[in-house]
Design a protein around this motif. Sequence first.
Motif, PDB file in Angstrom:
ATOM      1  N   GLU A  70     -36.762  17.184 -41.381  1.00  0.00           N
ATOM      2  CA  GLU A  70     -36.616  18.522 -40.811  1.00  0.00           C
ATOM      3  C   GLU A  70     -37.233  18.605 -39.421  1.00  0.00           C
ATOM      4  O   GLU A  70     -36.692  19.255 -38.528  1.00  0.00           O
ATOM      5  N   ASP A  87     -41.062  12.877 -45.645  1.00  0.00           N
ATOM      6  CA  ASP A  87     -39.963  12.681 -46.596  1.00  0.00           C
ATOM      7  C   ASP A  87     -39.782  11.221 -46.974  1.00  0.00           C
ATOM      8  O   ASP A  87     -39.551  10.890 -48.139  1.00  0.00           O
ATOM      9  N   GLN A 122     -21.202  16.285 -46.821  1.00  0.00           N
ATOM     10  CA  GLN A 122     -21.750  17.088 -47.914  1.00  0.00           C
ATOM     11  C   GLN A 122     -22.373  16.182 -48.963  1.00  0.00           C
ATOM     12  O   GLN A 122     -21.874  15.082 -49.230  1.00  0.00           O
ATOM     13  N   ARG A 184     -32.605  14.351 -50.811  1.00  0.00           N
ATOM     14  CA  ARG A 184     -32.898  15.765 -51.010  1.00  0.00           C
ATOM     15  C   ARG A 184     -34.388  15.993 -50.800  1.00  0.00           C
ATOM     16  O   ARG A 184     -35.222  15.412 -51.503  1.00  0.00           O
ATOM     17  N   THR A 185     -34.716  16.822 -49.817  1.00  0.00           N
ATOM     18  CA  THR A 185     -36.117  17.093 -49.517  1.00  0.00           C
ATOM     19  C   THR A 185     -36.655  18.205 -50.415  1.00  0.00           C
ATOM     20  O   THR A 185     -35.920  18.790 -51.224  1.00  0.00           O
ATOM     21  N   THR A 187     -37.396  21.171 -49.623  1.00  0.00           N
ATOM     22  CA  THR A 187     -37.024  22.527 -49.181  1.00  0.00           C
ATOM     23  C   THR A 187     -36.154  23.315 -50.165  1.00  0.00           C
ATOM     24  O   THR A 187     -36.472  24.484 -50.453  1.00  0.00           O
ATOM     25  N   LYS A 189     -33.352  20.521 -48.537  1.00  0.00           N
ATOM     26  CA  LYS A 189     -32.269  20.246 -47.613  1.00  0.00           C
ATOM     27  C   LYS A 189     -31.773  18.838 -47.904  1.00  0.00           C
ATOM     28  O   LYS A 189     -32.463  18.040 -48.572  1.00  0.00           O
ATOM     29  N   TYR A 190     -30.581  18.540 -47.392  1.00  0.00           N
ATOM     30  CA  TYR A 190     -29.954  17.261 -47.706  1.00  0.00           C
ATOM     31  C   TYR A 190     -29.671  16.491 -46.426  1.00  0.00           C
ATOM     32  O   TYR A 190     -29.141  17.045 -45.451  1.00  0.00           O
ATOM     33  N   TYR A 191     -30.030  15.212 -46.441  1.00  0.00           N
ATOM     34  CA  TYR A 191     -29.850  14.366 -45.268  1.00  0.00           C
ATOM     35  C   TYR A 191     -29.223  13.037 -45.687  1.00  0.00           C
ATOM     36  O   TYR A 191     -29.676  12.404 -46.649  1.00  0.00           O
ATOM     37  N   GLU A 214     -28.226  15.791 -41.150  1.00  0.00           N
ATOM     38  CA  GLU A 214     -28.192  16.783 -42.227  1.00  0.00           C
ATOM     39  C   GLU A 214     -26.763  16.966 -42.722  1.00  0.00           C
ATOM     40  O   GLU A 214     -25.812  16.953 -41.928  1.00  0.00           O
ATOM     41  N   ALA A 216     -24.276  19.214 -45.812  1.00  0.00           N
ATOM     42  CA  ALA A 216     -24.253  20.439 -46.608  1.00  0.00           C
ATOM     43  C   ALA A 216     -24.733  20.177 -48.036  1.00  0.00           C
ATOM     44  O   ALA A 216     -24.630  19.061 -48.547  1.00  0.00           O
ATOM     45  N   ALA A 217     -25.260  21.210 -48.658  1.00  0.00           N
ATOM     46  CA  ALA A 217     -25.690  21.103 -50.046  1.00  0.00           C
ATOM     47  C   ALA A 217     -24.498  20.863 -50.951  1.00  0.00           C
ATOM     48  O   ALA A 217     -23.343  21.151 -50.575  1.00  0.00           O
TER      49      ALA A 217
END
Length: 218
Positions: A70, A87, A122, A184-185, A187, A189-191, A214, A216-217
């Motif tokens: 992030e 992370d 995604q 998946r962090t 938060t 969030k996804y990277y 990054e 999308a979820a």
Amino acid sequence: MNSNAIVLLLSFALGTVSCADTLLTSEGYAGKPPGGTPLVAATTTALGNGIFETNIDATSYSSWVYFDFEAGEQVTVADSSTSSNWDIAFQRFMAKLNGGASGNAGVTLVALNGDNFGALTQAPNPFTPQLSDTVDAGDSNDACRPTTSGILFALLNSTASPNACWFSYASGVLTPRDISYVVRTATPKYYKIKVVSYYGQTGTSGKIRFQWGEVAAP
């Protein structure tokens, strides 16, 4: 059994010393290293389309180098077991997540074997099978599972399906496999992330270069 046969069998046995032991020897790895200060700050370049490339100095045999997706940068961590400010971390060929046996932030990943990294926009839905760092005795016949670490790192999990180990090892050389990950962090969030090189421009090992961005979820 004649002497020639004995010599032949001994030669075969010596020649089949596990790739893991050979890797540990060539890497100079002597157990789970403590935290510490990285040698050189990481550099990150924007490649376009939301993808970044980070060069990180993981050449130290005694220090982990920590990265926060992030923040998009290398971070300093006093206690990796309790800090939520990182992370992923690198130390030579090893990579750990801030979750499971390595941290308390609950970071996990899904490995995508042979996936088109550039086209990945995604996280997979469902987000399974999730991998995290786990306690593991290791396997002296598996370069991805160091017997001295006591931890099976998610990015080295060769027992997962698909095989989640980021590298292959042969003739003293580590080569990144055709594999992408979605992390998946906390938060969450996804990277997406993909290791693209283990060697610097002059051939120095431990100069990790990875691409990430990054997504999308699910």
